[in-house]
Design a protein around this motif. Structure first.
Motif, mmCIF file in Angstrom:
data_model
loop_
_atom_site.group_PDB
_atom_site.id
_atom_site.type_symbol
_atom_site.label_atom_id
_atom_site.label_comp_id
_atom_site.label_asym_id
_atom_site.label_seq_id
_atom_site.Cartn_x
_atom_site.Cartn_y
_atom_site.Cartn_z
ATOM 1 N N LEU A 59 17.847 39.341 17.772
ATOM 2 C CA LEU A 59 17.158 40.626 17.554
ATOM 3 C C LEU A 59 17.660 41.408 16.349
ATOM 4 O O LEU A 59 16.900 42.113 15.704
ATOM 5 C CB LEU A 59 17.283 41.501 18.819
ATOM 6 C CG LEU A 59 16.474 40.993 20.006
ATOM 7 C CD1 LEU A 59 16.867 41.749 21.271
ATOM 8 C CD2 LEU A 59 14.977 41.147 19.764
ATOM 9 N N LEU A 60 18.937 41.292 16.061
ATOM 10 C CA LEU A 60 19.488 42.102 14.959
ATOM 11 C C LEU A 60 19.322 41.355 13.638
ATOM 12 O O LEU A 60 19.664 40.184 13.537
ATOM 13 C CB LEU A 60 20.978 42.350 15.218
ATOM 14 C CG LEU A 60 21.757 43.034 14.089
ATOM 15 C CD1 LEU A 60 21.348 44.494 13.947
ATOM 16 C CD2 LEU A 60 23.265 42.955 14.347
ATOM 17 N N TRP A 77 29.187 42.636 7.332
ATOM 18 C CA TRP A 77 29.921 43.379 8.353
ATOM 19 C C TRP A 77 29.006 43.889 9.477
ATOM 20 O O TRP A 77 29.487 44.278 10.535
ATOM 21 C CB TRP A 77 30.684 44.539 7.717
ATOM 22 C CG TRP A 77 29.839 45.444 6.864
ATOM 23 C CD1 TRP A 77 29.623 45.362 5.527
ATOM 24 C CD2 TRP A 77 29.076 46.560 7.324
ATOM 25 N NE1 TRP A 77 28.774 46.350 5.106
ATOM 26 C CE2 TRP A 77 28.426 47.116 6.183
ATOM 27 C CE3 TRP A 77 28.871 47.171 8.566
ATOM 28 C CZ2 TRP A 77 27.587 48.226 6.264
ATOM 29 C CZ3 TRP A 77 28.049 48.277 8.645
ATOM 30 C CH2 TRP A 77 27.415 48.791 7.509
ATOM 31 N N VAL A 78 27.711 43.871 9.244
ATOM 32 C CA VAL A 78 26.785 44.393 10.264
ATOM 33 C C VAL A 78 26.847 43.549 11.552
ATOM 34 O O VAL A 78 27.074 44.089 12.644
ATOM 35 C CB VAL A 78 25.352 44.486 9.701
ATOM 36 C CG1 VAL A 78 24.342 44.749 10.809
ATOM 37 C CG2 VAL A 78 25.279 45.576 8.637
ATOM 38 N N THR A 81 23.666 52.456 10.137
ATOM 39 C CA THR A 81 23.411 51.992 8.772
ATOM 40 C C THR A 81 21.974 51.499 8.571
ATOM 41 O O THR A 81 21.422 50.853 9.466
ATOM 42 C CB THR A 81 24.387 50.849 8.408
ATOM 43 O OG1 THR A 81 23.999 50.283 7.148
ATOM 44 C CG2 THR A 81 24.382 49.738 9.438
ATOM 45 N N PRO A 82 21.408 51.786 7.402
ATOM 46 C CA PRO A 82 20.087 51.212 7.119
ATOM 47 C C PRO A 82 20.149 49.716 6.827
ATOM 48 O O PRO A 82 19.108 49.072 6.691
ATOM 49 C CB PRO A 82 19.630 51.984 5.864
ATOM 50 C CG PRO A 82 20.868 52.503 5.242
ATOM 51 C CD PRO A 82 21.862 52.696 6.342
ATOM 52 N N ARG A 83 21.365 49.139 6.732
ATOM 53 C CA ARG A 83 21.467 47.702 6.471
ATOM 54 C C ARG A 83 21.247 46.885 7.745
ATOM 55 O O ARG A 83 21.316 45.658 7.715
ATOM 56 C CB ARG A 83 22.830 47.339 5.857
ATOM 57 C CG ARG A 83 23.196 48.112 4.602
ATOM 58 C CD ARG A 83 22.143 47.990 3.511
ATOM 59 N NE ARG A 83 21.960 46.644 3.017
ATOM 60 C CZ ARG A 83 22.725 46.049 2.109
ATOM 61 N NH1 ARG A 83 23.734 46.702 1.600
ATOM 62 N NH2 ARG A 83 22.477 44.831 1.704
ATOM 63 N N ALA A 84 21.044 47.540 8.871
ATOM 64 C CA ALA A 84 20.736 46.835 10.119
ATOM 65 C C ALA A 84 19.315 47.184 10.531
ATOM 66 O O ALA A 84 18.919 48.337 10.435
ATOM 67 C CB ALA A 84 21.709 47.263 11.214
ATOM 68 N N TRP A 85 18.566 46.199 10.940
ATOM 69 C CA TRP A 85 17.215 46.473 11.396
ATOM 70 C C TRP A 85 16.785 45.407 12.392
ATOM 71 O O TRP A 85 17.532 44.457 12.659
ATOM 72 C CB TRP A 85 16.235 46.548 10.217
ATOM 73 C CG TRP A 85 15.893 45.252 9.560
ATOM 74 C CD1 TRP A 85 14.797 44.479 9.788
ATOM 75 C CD2 TRP A 85 16.656 44.550 8.556
ATOM 76 N NE1 TRP A 85 14.828 43.354 8.984
ATOM 77 C CE2 TRP A 85 15.949 43.377 8.221
ATOM 78 C CE3 TRP A 85 17.864 44.798 7.915
ATOM 79 C CZ2 TRP A 85 16.415 42.450 7.285
ATOM 80 C CZ3 TRP A 85 18.333 43.883 6.980
ATOM 81 C CH2 TRP A 85 17.609 42.730 6.672
#
Lengths: 269, 439
Positions: free
Chosen positions: A71-72, A78-79, A116-120
């Motif tokens: 899902l991620l 590092w996310v 963080t916007p680096r995870a979606w």
């Protein structure tokens, strides 16, 4: 053929087949999964040692790792690591009356999306292949049934479908719109592998059904406000209701728990 | 009843020479003008959104009209008529590209750097209704402006049939089933932005073609209302979406978004037929994903490119598109890039496979991607060393591989590919001897 007694083996087999599909036929990056697995397993072992808990085996963190991997999505190394640490860490730290109430994978996913916007999360990454969906549905039902939690999955799916259908009717849209909204691999993964988690849903059957309906309603309200990934957020926001519902229904006898469920619950960290 | 109406969306696809319009488009009586390709730029940060609707309309100016559902009544300042070249620049910068490498003399073993051949450029690349009647139909004219060459009205409506009648009576030619397409937007309390050409103003501009309309608004919805444009569509329509955001790649949140096949070596003759090649490649990829996916053609930080099919847009051009968050100081951004990612999405949609409007989300993915196809020119000079025969063998293997790649990308048959390759096609590899024994 005899199926393994512990339903989690089936879950792992099923989620792993999804991961293989993602790696081979979708654009899953190769570096992501090893980082999630390493972070989850290391955190599990470290927490057990630090808190001097009896080792509960690695099946549970393995399922969390698979859920997070599926899902991620991450734009930095590092996310997934931080998501794994927070997911497993939440099991050991956020507890009420000896029970954790956040689904670990959901917790890790939502925390990272908040930080963080680096995870979606890519809800449409699986496509709409009818066969794939059928496959998930059938196998998912079997797994959910083994864990004696099909009630939560089905109650959620029923509530969500009813609300979506009502919305489609209200807007004067056509039936294919509803079918399109339900033909989501991520929805089915959530339904059968996240909200169905026996350790993070209320113990009493009626409370479980109520919980599923509340999650579906909150998700629906979030979607009306154009929040992306509403079902994932809904579970995150509703998780604190689990200990409340448990407290309200604490006069239920524990013996009513099915045997298989007891084995799952007793293996909690 | 002389004004045509067009639903949302407008203009081109790099790979689709047949330029046309899309949408709720209605031509003159009985003349069918189909608008099958369009381009639109969405600049978005937080809830601030600027949409630029490109416009390839080529019919009579008084036949043009556009209906776009918008989240609120827009003030005059929120509407702007932009320059056509901005979308052309975005297209040129992000279009799928062919790059070439040349083999050196195998006896001298040396390679030349890649050089962009240039992107495949886009070749296609009313009379008012009486106020009383308006009220009776449940339609309210919230605002009316003339902006550039367009007369614009913003409408709200209580019911779709009333709106359809209002538009019809105001001289817009509505396709059948228009009310059904309008209804969901009315239920969502959306307003309707209706534009048509003011001929007098248009003549003053001196432009032969209509310029893109731009609208700026705040909305939690990151979406494009494509359903309206399907009401009179005949077959699938193409749309190129240029999404410009601060943090990363944009993908659809309600349809699968996949990347175009890229970074593959193809036979040299593809250079002559790049347009056909790309169309076939796109069509096969689109069919391969059940005709329900959006294809990503380009993702890059606007601060740089490699190789550049065209220079990145400068800050003035970006501001023209609605990018409002950049630092205007000269030299504020260097080779490291700027806080701006361009995503180019190619959508081929029809009513059956795209039952809902397109919803989008910004991801944290900053990995660059481009539709890039590679030509490797063999060394064609005199070869007079032992390494030369080894090179020729390798070349045969490479050419077979390129032919196989091309067949798999485009679905072209072997005969076409072999004919295109000419003398470069080395023939099928020799069969093992036992294959000929027991036929």
């Amino acid at each position: 053929m005899r199926l393994p007694k512990d339903a989690r083996w089936l879950q792992i087999a099923f989620l792993a087949s999804f991961l293989i599909l993602g790696l081979l036929a979708r654009d899953f990056p190769l570096w992501h999964a090893p980082l999630v697995f390493a972070a989850c397993l290391a955190t599990q072992i470290a927490c057990e040692r630090i808190l001097r808990r009896k080792p509960a085996g690695l099946l549970s963190p393995l399922i969390t790792s698979l859920g997070l991997t599926l899902l991620l999505r991450a734009g930095a190394w590092w996310v997934p690591v931080l998501a794994g640490v927070l997911a497993i860490g939440s099991k050991f730290t956020l507890r009420v009356r000896g029970r954790h109430f956040f689904n670990p994978a959901n917790f890790g996913l939502c925390c990272l999306m908040l930080i963080t916007p680096r995870a979606w999360c890519s809800p449409t990454q699986w496509g709409e292949g009818a066969m794939v969906l059928l496959w998930i549905l059938v196998l998912g039902c079997a797994v959910a049934h083994r864990a004696f939690r099909s009630d939560v999955s089905l109650a959620f799916l029923g509530s969500w479908t009813a609300l979506r259908a009502a919305r489609v009717l209200y807007l004067g849209q056509r039936v294919p719109v509803l079918m399109h909204q339900l033909a989501s691999g991520s929805l089915l993964l959530f339904t059968f592998f996240m909200i169905s988690d026996p350790k993070t849903t209320p113990r009493a059957p009626a409370a479980r059904l109520l919980f599923a309906a509340i999650v579906a309603s909150v998700a629906f309200a979030l979607q009306l406000r154009f929040v992306q990934n509403p079902i994932v957020w809904a579970l995150f926001f509703c998780a604190p209701l689990v200990p409340v519902l448990d407290a309200l229904t604490s006069n239920e006898k524990k013996e009513t728990l099915p045997c298989a469920l007891q084995s799952v619950v007793s293996s909690s960290p | 009843m002389r004004t045509a109406i067009c639903g949302f969306v407008l203009a081109l696809s790099a790979a689709h020479p047949a330029a046309a319009f899309c949408g709720f488009f209605v031509g003159k009586a009985d003349s069918q003008l189909f608008n099958k390709s369009s381009q639109v730029a969405i600049v978005r940060d937080g809830e601030h959104t600027v949409i630029t609707m490109g416009n390839d309309f080529s019919g009579e100016m008084n036949e043009f009209a556009l209906v776009v559902p918008v989240p609120s009544v827009l003030s005059r300042d929120q509407i702007h008529v932009g320059e056509r070249r901005l979308l052309e620049r975005l297209d040129a910068y992000s279009a799928p590209r062919l790059v070439e490498y040349s083999d050196g003399d195998p006896c001298a073993v040396r390679r030349y750097p890649a050089m962009a051949l240039g992107a495949m450029r886009s070749h296609v690349a009313a009379s008012p209704v009486a106020e009383r009647a308006t009220k009776a139909l449940g339609v309210t004219v919230e605002a009316a402006y003339t902006v550039g060459e367009y007369d614009i009205v913003l409408l709200s409506a209580n019911q779709s049939e009333g709106l359809e009648i209002w538009l019809r009576e105001s001289g817009y030619r509505m396709p059948p089933r228009a009310a059904a397409a309008l209804a969901p937007y009315i239920r969502q309390q959306m307003k309707f932005f209706v534009a048509k050409v003011n001929l007098k103003e248009q003549r003053k501009t001196g432009f032969q073609q209509l310029r893109p309309i731009q609208i700026a608004f705040d909305s939690p919805r990151f979406m494009l209302p494509i359903r309206l444009g399907m009401a009179n569509a005949d077959g699938p329509q193409d749309m190129i979406v240029y999404a410009v955001t601060r943090n990363g790649r944009v993908e659809s949140s309600n349809y699968q978004t996949v990347k175009m096949p890229s970074d593959v070596e193809v036979p040299e003759f593809v250079q002559r037929e790049f347009g056909d090649f790309y169309q076939a490649t796109f069509a096969k990829a689109w069919r391969g994903h059940g005709r329900r996916a959006l294809l990503t053609e380009y993702v890059w930080n606007m601060g740089f490119c490699d190789p550049c099919a065209a220079p990145p847009l400068d800050q003035e051009e970006l501001r023209g598109l609605g990018v409002f968050w950049l630092n205007d100081q000269p030299g504020a951004y260097h080779m490291g890039g700027m806080p701006l990612t361009l995503t180019r999405l190619h959508v081929r949609y029809d009513s059956e496979h795209f039952p809902e409007d397109l919803m989008f989300q910004q991801t944290g993915d900053q990995q660059p991607f481009q539709g890039r196809y590679i030509l490797r020119h063999p060394y064609r000079g005199e070869i007079s060393c032992a390494a030369g025969s080894e090179y020729r063998k390798e070349l045969d293997v490479r050419h077979r591989q390129e032919a196989a790649t091309l067949a798999s990308l485009t679905g072209w048959d072997a005969a076409r590919i072999h004919a295109g390759m000419g003398s470069d096609w080395p023939g099928e590899p020799q069969q093992p001897w036992w294959k000929t024994i027991w036929r």
